[in-house]
Scaffold this motif. Structure first.
Motif, PDB file in Angstrom:
ATOM      1  N   VAL A 218       0.857  -1.189   0.000  1.00  0.00           N
ATOM      2  CA  VAL A 218       0.000   0.000   0.000  1.00  0.00           C
ATOM      3  C   VAL A 218       0.888   1.232   0.000  1.00  0.00           C
ATOM      4  CG1 VAL A 218      -1.914   1.202   1.123  1.00  0.00           C
ATOM      5  CG2 VAL A 218      -1.725  -1.295   1.303  1.00  0.00           C
TER       6      VAL A 218
ATOM      7  N   SER B 152      -5.320  -0.708  -7.359  1.00  0.00           N
ATOM      8  CA  SER B 152      -6.482   0.113  -7.016  1.00  0.00           C
ATOM      9  C   SER B 152      -6.013   1.443  -6.448  1.00  0.00           C
ATOM     10  CB  SER B 152      -7.393  -0.599  -6.002  1.00  0.00           C
ATOM     11  OG  SER B 152      -6.744  -0.742  -4.751  1.00  0.00           O
TER      12      SER B 152
ATOM     13  N   VAL C 144      -7.617   4.292  -3.932  1.00  0.00           N
ATOM     14  CA  VAL C 144      -8.690   4.542  -2.969  1.00  0.00           C
ATOM     15  C   VAL C 144      -8.544   5.963  -2.457  1.00  0.00           C
ATOM     16  CG1 VAL C 144      -9.781   3.819  -0.819  1.00  0.00           C
ATOM     17  CG2 VAL C 144      -8.743   2.105  -2.319  1.00  0.00           C
TER      18      VAL C 144
ATOM     19  N   THR D  92      -5.312   9.481   0.085  1.00  0.00           N
ATOM     20  CA  THR D  92      -5.234   8.710  -1.147  1.00  0.00           C
ATOM     21  C   THR D  92      -4.284   7.540  -0.942  1.00  0.00           C
ATOM     22  OG1 THR D  92      -5.616  10.710  -2.452  1.00  0.00           O
ATOM     23  CG2 THR D  92      -4.754   8.796  -3.615  1.00  0.00           C
ATOM     24  N   TYR D  93      -4.773   6.338  -1.263  1.00  0.00           N
ATOM     25  CA  TYR D  93      -3.981   5.121  -1.116  1.00  0.00           C
ATOM     26  C   TYR D  93      -3.956   4.382  -2.450  1.00  0.00           C
ATOM     27  CZ  TYR D  93      -5.309   6.155   3.716  1.00  0.00           C
ATOM     28  OH  TYR D  93      -5.552   6.787   4.920  1.00  0.00           O
ATOM     29  N   ILE D  94      -2.821   3.805  -2.763  1.00  0.00           N
ATOM     30  CA  ILE D  94      -2.657   3.013  -3.979  1.00  0.00           C
ATOM     31  C   ILE D  94      -2.163   1.631  -3.577  1.00  0.00           C
ATOM     32  CG2 ILE D  94      -1.399   2.801  -6.157  1.00  0.00           C
ATOM     33  CD1 ILE D  94      -1.240   5.854  -6.189  1.00  0.00           C
ATOM     34  N   THR D  95      -2.899   0.620  -3.967  1.00  0.00           N
ATOM     35  CA  THR D  95      -2.537  -0.753  -3.628  1.00  0.00           C
ATOM     36  C   THR D  95      -2.091  -1.483  -4.887  1.00  0.00           C
ATOM     37  OG1 THR D  95      -4.752  -1.686  -3.977  1.00  0.00           O
ATOM     38  CG2 THR D  95      -4.293  -0.725  -1.828  1.00  0.00           C
TER      39      THR D  95
ATOM     40  N   ARG E 272     -15.514   6.558   0.552  1.00  0.00           N
ATOM     41  CA  ARG E 272     -14.354   6.015  -0.154  1.00  0.00           C
ATOM     42  C   ARG E 272     -14.732   5.735  -1.608  1.00  0.00           C
ATOM     43  NH1 ARG E 272     -14.231   3.184   4.438  1.00  0.00           N
ATOM     44  NH2 ARG E 272     -15.121   1.361   3.407  1.00  0.00           N
TER      45      ARG E 272
ATOM     46  N   ALA F  17     -13.105   3.879  -4.822  1.00  0.00           N
ATOM     47  CA  ALA F  17     -12.042   2.948  -5.203  1.00  0.00           C
ATOM     48  C   ALA F  17     -12.071   2.742  -6.709  1.00  0.00           C
ATOM     49  CB  ALA F  17     -12.206   1.607  -4.481  1.00  0.00           C
TER      50      ALA F  17
ATOM     51  N   PRO G 200      -8.206  -0.070   1.294  1.00  0.00           N
ATOM     52  CA  PRO G 200      -6.877  -0.169   0.668  1.00  0.00           C
ATOM     53  C   PRO G 200      -6.098  -1.368   1.178  1.00  0.00           C
ATOM     54  CG  PRO G 200      -6.850   1.521   2.368  1.00  0.00           C
ATOM     55  CD  PRO G 200      -8.264   1.039   2.288  1.00  0.00           C
TER      56      PRO G 200
END
Length: 497
Positions: free
Chosen positions: A145, A185, A187, A234-237, A368, A370, A478
């Motif tokens: 993440v 993804s 999020v 903001t999260y990127i997985t 959220r 996504a 996330p």
């Protein structure tokens, strides 16, 4: 004297994957139709009654495949969804209780559902920053993440925005070349600002001998400002798999991921991601904990600001109790509902088409959005774009008279996609899911109205994820849950239907 108006760039050219098959039938339905016709003709050589015996059951079996909803689902898919829901209710799988008073071993608060078999470990990248790795043991997938603070679009030149969009497209295209990447993804989580960070920054700096008027002004700012502001994360997985036939221990996988992180972060910064860094195992647990119990968000921020960390672990990040209903998901101090994308914006759009959807919505506890991405390898991409190109040309030339405007637009879009793919662009399947969390079930009706207005402004179509709210809620966290990896019917077979 002449004035020149700069045209704002537009974006688009996404296309729904075309199913192989005849008309409303998929590939399997088409084989069933032709096979049934052959059997009927053979039976008709015996007698008319034998032909009817074959034709009537065949029609009853294939008729539900022709009846589809607005989002493309046939009657068999709707029936399977309801049967799965009734089976979960009969087994009591729609309820979850954890903690010391539950019957689960250990008395911990583990996340439920799709996250029940997830374990978390931690490694360090090339810059000695800790990063958490989630291991989905059921599918043997590993997720990292990344957190970032994107630059805002206000007071930014259109040329700079266009550069960011191009860099983001290049970063997505790069994912197609990432070895064993199964999905990604983005999020974006928004919530009302509790004011904890502002208070921790301002109040300790006020001197004791400050004038009373100045002190009163600063205290009033700390008290009133958060009511009109919101926090956004903001999260990127990125979820990776293990090559078939290989056995790799967890330490080797973590080392491999640690090498990739700096390059991935550099691409995000160039795409307008601002300051980006990997999330530690503790931060991932905090995000999941707040999602299940929004009432503790202010407490988590306060403890982190005061002590530098919360000490929260994954085994205590889940809810104490949760109940899934047909159209909602009740968990600790919140009630959530999730929507899924059924139709992307038609035509071209501006860069701010999702601006309203990503902002904090009034009357909600948390929201959220996504964006789910499924990169396609270059070899498969070439086959897909060429197949779409031939299908678009066939549909445009098969009719009599003038070519319809929609068919001509399909041909133009398919030709442009094929040219871009041949020039090195990547092909990525994407979707969108939206989760809104409120305080009580009575507020869900207002949340429905809010989402209806937001999707109209974003030119998209969403439908509620009814009878699968718990799984959809997990997909918007996330944590790297990929929906197509958790279906009973394989993804390739679903496309054939």
């Amino acid at each position: 004297m002449s004035t020149e108006v700069a045209a704002r760039p537009t974006y688009g050219n996404w296309r729904r994957p075309r199913r192989p098959g005849l008309g409303p039938f998929g590939l399997i339905g088409t084989f069933g139709v032709f096979g049934g016709l052959v059997l009927t003709l053979l039976a008709s050589l015996v007698s008319l009654l034998a032909a009817l015996v074959v034709l009537v059951p065949l029609t009853l079996v294939l008729a539900p495949l022709t009846m589809r909803t607005q989002d493309g689902r046939n009657l068999y898919q709707l029936l399977a969804l309801r049967i799965g829901w009734f089976r979960r209710k009969a087994k009591g799988a729609h309820t979850y209780v954890s903690g010391p008073l539950s019957q689960r071993p250990g008395g911990r608060f583990r996340p439920p559902g799709l996250l029940s078999r997830v374990t978390v470990s931690e490694g360090r990248d090339a810059y000695d920053r800790p990063f958490g790795v989630l291991h989905h043991r059921g599918r043997n997938l590993y997720t990292i993440v990344l957190g970032c603070e994107p630059d805002g679009g206000s007071l930014v030149d259109p040329d700079q925005v266009d550069v960011w969009v191009a860099s983001w497209g290049e970063w997505l295209a790069r994912l197609s070349h990432e070895p064993e990447l199964r999905g990604a993804s983005v999020v974006v989580e928004t919530a009302p600002d509790p004011g904890t960070r502002l208070a921790s920054e301002v109040l300790p700096r006020i001197k004791q001998d400050a004038p009373p008027a100045a002190r009163a002004v600063m205290e009033e700012v700390v008290q009133s400002y958060p009511s009109a502001s919101s926090e956004m994360h903001t999260y990127i997985t990125l979820t990776y798999g293990i090559p078939q036939g290989q056995k790799r221990d967890q330490a080797e996988v973590i080392t491999d991921l640690a090498i990739r992180i700096p390059g991935l972060l550099a691409g995000l910064v160039g795409a307008g991601g601002g300051s980006a860094a990997p999330l530690s195992a503790e931060r991932i647990a905090e995000v999941v904990r707040v999602a299940y119990d929004p009432a503790v968000s202010a407490e988590v921020l306060e403890v982190r600001a005061q002590y530098g960390g919360t000490g929260l672990v994954w085994d205590d990040a889940g809810p104490a109790a949760c109940v899934e209903t047909v159209n909602a998901y009740h968990h600790d101090s919140g009630v959530s509902r999730t929507w899924m994308l059924t139709l992307a914006p038609r035509g071209t759009v501006r860069s701010n088409v999702l601006h309203g959807l990503l902002e904090a919505a009034p009357g909600t506890r948390r929201k959220r959005v996504a964006l789910l991405y499924r990169p396609i390898d270059p070899a498969t991409s070439a086959r897909i774009v060429e197949a779409d190109r031939r299908a678009a040309q066939f549909m445009a030339t098969s009719g009599r008279g003038m070519v319809q405007a929609r068919a001509a637009s399909e041909v133009q879009a398919a030709e442009q996609t094929a040219a871009e793919e041949a020039a090195g662009a990547g092909l990525v399947e994407f979707s969108l899911m939206l989760t809104v969390t409120v305080d009580s079930a009575d507020q869900l009706s207002d949340a429905n109205v809010t989402v209806r207005n937001l999707q109209a402004a974003a030119r998209i179509t969403l439908r509620p994820a009814d009878r699968m709210q718990a799984a959809a809620f997990s997909c918007t966290l996330p944590v790297g849950v990929l929906p197509w990896q958790h279906t009973l019917i394989p993804h390739e077979l679903q496309e054939a239907l």
